[in-house]
Design an enzyme around this catalytic site. Sequence first.
Site, PDB file in Angstrom:
ATOM      1  N   HIS A   1       2.007  11.212   0.764  1.00 50.97           N
ATOM      2  CA  HIS A   1       2.767  10.823   1.952  1.00 50.97           C
ATOM      3  C   HIS A   1       4.243  11.229   1.922  1.00 50.97           C
ATOM      4  O   HIS A   1       4.744  11.780   2.902  1.00 50.97           O
ATOM      5  CB  HIS A   1       2.646   9.311   2.157  1.00 50.97           C
TER       6      HIS A   1
ATOM      7  N   GLU B   1       0.580   7.802  -3.758  1.00 50.60           N
ATOM      8  CA  GLU B   1       1.301   7.521  -2.517  1.00 50.60           C
ATOM      9  C   GLU B   1       2.462   8.492  -2.304  1.00 50.60           C
ATOM     10  O   GLU B   1       2.699   8.958  -1.191  1.00 50.60           O
ATOM     11  CB  GLU B   1       1.792   6.071  -2.519  1.00 50.60           C
TER      12      GLU B   1
ATOM     13  N   HIS C   1       0.866  -1.188   0.000  1.00 50.15           N
ATOM     14  CA  HIS C   1       0.000   0.000   0.000  1.00 50.15           C
ATOM     15  C   HIS C   1       0.896   1.229   0.000  1.00 50.15           C
ATOM     16  O   HIS C   1       0.878   2.004  -0.931  1.00 50.15           O
ATOM     17  CB  HIS C   1      -0.935  -0.025   1.210  1.00 50.15           C
TER      18      HIS C   1
END
Length: 308
Positions: free
Chosen positions: A173, A169, A91
Amino acid sequence: MAAAIGLVSALLALQAGARASSLLGLPRTFPNISACVNEPLTYSCENTTAIQNTCCSPTPGGLVLQTQFWDTYTGLEHQGQLLPKDSWTIHGLWPDNCDGSFDQYCDLSRQYDPDPSPSVLPDGTRVPPYKGPGVDTFVRDFGRVDLLDYMEKYWVSQGSPNKDFWGHEFSKHATCTSTFDVACYGPDYKKHQDVVDFFDAVVRAYKMYPTWEILAASGIFPSNKTTYTLTQLQTALKAQTGAIPYLGCGNNGTVLQEVWYFHHVKGTEQFGHFKTVDSTTESTCSPTSGIHYYERTPTSEREVRILP
């Protein structure tokens, strides 16, 4: 004939030499952390004084999560986007704050997410959709076909192209992780170096946790008939990692879907030592009902552990 054979051999040798030269000449993507040798060594979220050089330790996002999915299909099988057999998938790698809160989309100049979620930040800032080339092209530009191959196998999205998920992602992040700040790469920074460096770090962290194998070695296999208790799942993972991870479930807490491993990090997120700590997030899996760890749809996965 001998001359022809000699010419072919020479051409093959030149080609091999060119390939070797190309490999040796791949641009580096790691940051410049030479100054970190003079910084105090402490785990993130355990420091008693402020971190002075934030390129040396993830700050303030020092609670680092390595997160994985257990999907049973991708929805893009017709495009060849398949899950890896006998493996959970990546993930991401997330920088939560030490109190469990988190920031997102911290640098919109490095926004490569075609479908931002959320599209509006809590302070009202709009996150514009990215319209440029996919982040997979960034990896290719650095010659990292090895990294891209691994990502295509193990970092597989459900419902969207892999490259879009990877861009999400990074943008959501990595831009909030201080050790991936552009300044940390020094004056020789090359555009998108930080993106490739982040993808490398994600893969390194993922390899620490072979979730499918840990569960299987404990007698816990995907099944359309058997259910497991939350305690069984948590105990099996804690026995090998030293801490209780977060387990995420859907369908009112009865279908296993996610695992998040929590850490404090000594050093950078790229190369530092990850110390497992218990999850700060309560599991969404039922503590009383049986939990399904479903088998995958056979046509949704492929064997990736053999050479092509």
